[in-house]
Design a protein around this motif. Structure first.
Motif, PDB file in Angstrom:
ATOM      1  N   SER B  17     -19.091 -43.374 -14.524  1.00  0.00           N
ATOM      2  CA  SER B  17     -20.391 -42.873 -14.065  1.00  0.00           C
ATOM      3  C   SER B  17     -21.507 -43.690 -14.714  1.00  0.00           C
ATOM      4  N   LEU B  18     -21.280 -44.201 -15.967  1.00  0.00           N
ATOM      5  CA  LEU B  18     -22.280 -45.071 -16.605  1.00  0.00           C
ATOM      6  C   LEU B  18     -22.432 -46.340 -15.773  1.00  0.00           C
ATOM      7  N   ASN B  19     -21.285 -46.916 -15.376  1.00  0.00           N
ATOM      8  CA  ASN B  19     -21.330 -48.138 -14.580  1.00  0.00           C
ATOM      9  C   ASN B  19     -22.080 -47.911 -13.275  1.00  0.00           C
ATOM     10  N   ARG B  20     -21.833 -46.769 -12.644  1.00  0.00           N
ATOM     11  CA  ARG B  20     -22.526 -46.476 -11.386  1.00  0.00           C
ATOM     12  C   ARG B  20     -24.024 -46.361 -11.626  1.00  0.00           C
ATOM     13  N   ARG B  21     -24.386 -45.730 -12.749  1.00  0.00           N
ATOM     14  CA  ARG B  21     -25.805 -45.558 -13.037  1.00  0.00           C
ATOM     15  C   ARG B  21     -26.480 -46.900 -13.310  1.00  0.00           C
ATOM     16  N   VAL B  22     -25.804 -47.767 -14.086  1.00  0.00           N
ATOM     17  CA  VAL B  22     -26.366 -49.089 -14.382  1.00  0.00           C
ATOM     18  C   VAL B  22     -26.539 -49.879 -13.089  1.00  0.00           C
ATOM     19  N   LEU B  23     -25.545 -49.788 -12.211  1.00  0.00           N
ATOM     20  CA  LEU B  23     -25.599 -50.492 -10.931  1.00  0.00           C
ATOM     21  C   LEU B  23     -26.782 -49.989 -10.102  1.00  0.00           C
ATOM     22  N   LEU B  24     -26.957 -48.687 -10.085  1.00  0.00           N
ATOM     23  CA  LEU B  24     -28.040 -48.071  -9.310  1.00  0.00           C
ATOM     24  C   LEU B  24     -29.397 -48.522  -9.843  1.00  0.00           C
ATOM     25  N   LEU B  25     -29.521 -48.512 -11.184  1.00  0.00           N
ATOM     26  CA  LEU B  25     -30.774 -48.917 -11.822  1.00  0.00           C
ATOM     27  C   LEU B  25     -31.078 -50.380 -11.471  1.00  0.00           C
ATOM     28  N   GLY B  26     -30.033 -51.226 -11.538  1.00  0.00           N
ATOM     29  CA  GLY B  26     -30.195 -52.636 -11.191  1.00  0.00           C
ATOM     30  C   GLY B  26     -30.663 -52.791  -9.757  1.00  0.00           C
ATOM     31  N   LEU B  27     -30.058 -52.024  -8.861  1.00  0.00           N
ATOM     32  CA  LEU B  27     -30.431 -52.108  -7.441  1.00  0.00           C
ATOM     33  C   LEU B  27     -31.882 -51.695  -7.242  1.00  0.00           C
ATOM     34  N   VAL B  28     -32.321 -50.651  -7.967  1.00  0.00           N
ATOM     35  CA  VAL B  28     -33.712 -50.194  -7.834  1.00  0.00           C
ATOM     36  C   VAL B  28     -34.663 -51.297  -8.283  1.00  0.00           C
ATOM     37  N   VAL B  29     -34.335 -51.940  -9.440  1.00  0.00           N
ATOM     38  CA  VAL B  29     -35.207 -53.003  -9.964  1.00  0.00           C
ATOM     39  C   VAL B  29     -35.254 -54.170  -8.986  1.00  0.00           C
ATOM     40  N   VAL B  30     -34.083 -54.594  -8.491  1.00  0.00           N
ATOM     41  CA  VAL B  30     -34.026 -55.724  -7.553  1.00  0.00           C
ATOM     42  C   VAL B  30     -34.780 -55.379  -6.271  1.00  0.00           C
ATOM     43  N   ALA B  31     -34.618 -54.143  -5.786  1.00  0.00           N
ATOM     44  CA  ALA B  31     -35.300 -53.733  -4.555  1.00  0.00           C
ATOM     45  C   ALA B  31     -36.813 -53.792  -4.744  1.00  0.00           C
ATOM     46  N   ALA B  32     -37.293 -53.357  -5.924  1.00  0.00           N
ATOM     47  CA  ALA B  32     -38.734 -53.384  -6.181  1.00  0.00           C
ATOM     48  C   ALA B  32     -39.245 -54.825  -6.182  1.00  0.00           C
ATOM     49  N   LEU B  33     -38.486 -55.729  -6.835  1.00  0.00           N
ATOM     50  CA  LEU B  33     -38.904 -57.134  -6.887  1.00  0.00           C
ATOM     51  C   LEU B  33     -38.926 -57.740  -5.486  1.00  0.00           C
TER      52      LEU B  33
END
Lengths: 196, 189
Positions: B17-33
């Protein structure tokens, strides 16, 4: 005596107006009348240097007007000094340049609007980082609680990995480390190898 | 098999679940950029949003090249003004010089054109104008006070000021005839 003083005052005022005319524009129309005392000598130099350090040189990104060797920056330093000498305070001088160049010209963004993000983001990042570290430190204990290792789960002297190439290495290590021929653990009932 | 128990080949639910959360956070940051990138793709990289656009043009009083009485901004009110900051050492300025001279000639008294010399010497300016021609005055700005008041960061920079003395456009690239016509329309109804 009074008349002489009045004439002197008028002459000085006219000279000041003429000087303002020569430079084009009266800064007082942009940022209001000077709020501080007129400065000169070392006090003026120190104040001008301090304020030039707060302005971004528009032609050389990343350098302040105080640090840049460009002609533009040197003209801007002269302008800062003129304004400081006339008694404009730091905020008035920064506002004068901001009117022309925009907020970009301030090296330190003022605390307003979206700029709060710039100031709060580092603190937020620090907190988020601390939270992640705290979470990571807590996580292994959770795993340990969930599945305490038992003796049965540990590899025995004759267990081998499923992968044959890995198994070959494990056997070689055991042979070197323990002197077992072929890496196979000697059976308890077998005679010692050196007596054969 | 038991031999692989030492390395966590099988993920615990917490780790997964940590890995999923890190992945999600990364996707949010990339999407914003990506969103910022896409929003700005259509922008002209040469256009500079000057804080002075829409505001009263700073006043000036500058001596013309070759001597004479200072030209004041006050005396030019009532006619649109094209104010061009330039220098002889600036190659793009040479490129746009022809456009400026011919447009100023074509518009005659409808639009006032003025050059402001930026970080240059009067002798060089006179030689340049003799060689390349001129159809409007160039002014000297020895301590760059007027350039600073207009927020000039380099040359060429051209300001289009309407008859009421309000800056309607700032252009920070060499003007083509098309760009010139487009910006003239903003100050000349």
């Amino acid at each position: 005596m009074k008349t002489v003083l009045a004439v002197v005052a008028v002459t000085v005022a006219l000279a000041a107006a003429a000087a303002a005319q020569g430079t084009g524009e009266d800064p007082a129309q942009v940022v209001g009348a000077p709020r501080g005392p007129r400065l000169e000598g070392p006090a003026l130099d120190a104040r001008a240097k301090e304020i030039a350090g707060l302005l971004r040189c528009p032609v050389c990104q990343g350098l302040s007007v105080g640090d840049s060797p460009s002609t533009m920056a040197s003209n801007m330093r002269a302008q800062v000094k003129d304004l400081a000498a006339a008694g404009y305070d730091q905020e008035q001088i920064l506002a004068y340049f901001e009117r022309s160049y925009g907020e970009f010209v301030r090296l330190k963004p003022p605390l307003r609007g979206v700029n709060w993000l710039v100031w709060l983001a580092p603190a937020f990042g620090l907190l988020a980082g601390a939270a992640v570290i705290a979470w990571a430190l807590r996580a292994p204990r959770l795993v340990a609680d969930a599945a305490p290792p038992t003796g049965a789960a540990l590899p025995g002297p004759d267990t081998l990995p499923d992968d044959p190439s890995l198994a070959r290495y494990v056997l070689r290590v055991r042979e070197r480390a323990y002197g077992w021929p072929g890496g196979m653990a000697p059976r308890p009932d077998a005679p010692p190898a050196d007596t054969v | 098999m038991a031999a692989s128990a030492g390395s966590p080949a099988v993920q615990t639910p917490a780790r997964a679940s940590l890995n999923r959360r890190v992945l999600l956070l990364g996707l949010v940051v990339v999407a914003a950029l990506l969103a910022v990138l896409l929003l700005n793709l259509g922008r002209d990289p040469h256009s500079i949003r000057s804080p002075l656009v829409g505001r009263a043009a700073p006043a000036f009083s500058l001596p013309p090249v070759g001597g004479g009485a200072p030209v004041t901004s006050e005396s030019l009110r009532g006619r649109p003004l094209v104010l061009n900051f330039w220098a002889t050492w600036c190659a793009p300025c040479i490129e746009e010089h022809e456009t400026l001279v011919s447009t100023a000639r074509a518009l005659g008294r409808d639009v006032q054109f003025l050059g402001v010399v930026y970080e240059d010497e009067e002798d060089r300016v006179q030689v340049f104008l003799r060689r390349h021609g001129s159809s409007y005055p160039s002014l000297l700005d020895p301590d760059a006070k007027t350039a600073i008041a207009y927020g000039v960061a380099g040359v060429p920079e051209t300001y289009f000021i309407d008859a009421a003395g309000v800056i309607r456009a700032k252009v920070a690239y060499p003007l083509s005839p098309e760009a010139m016509a487009e910006n003239i329309r903003k100050v000349r109804p």
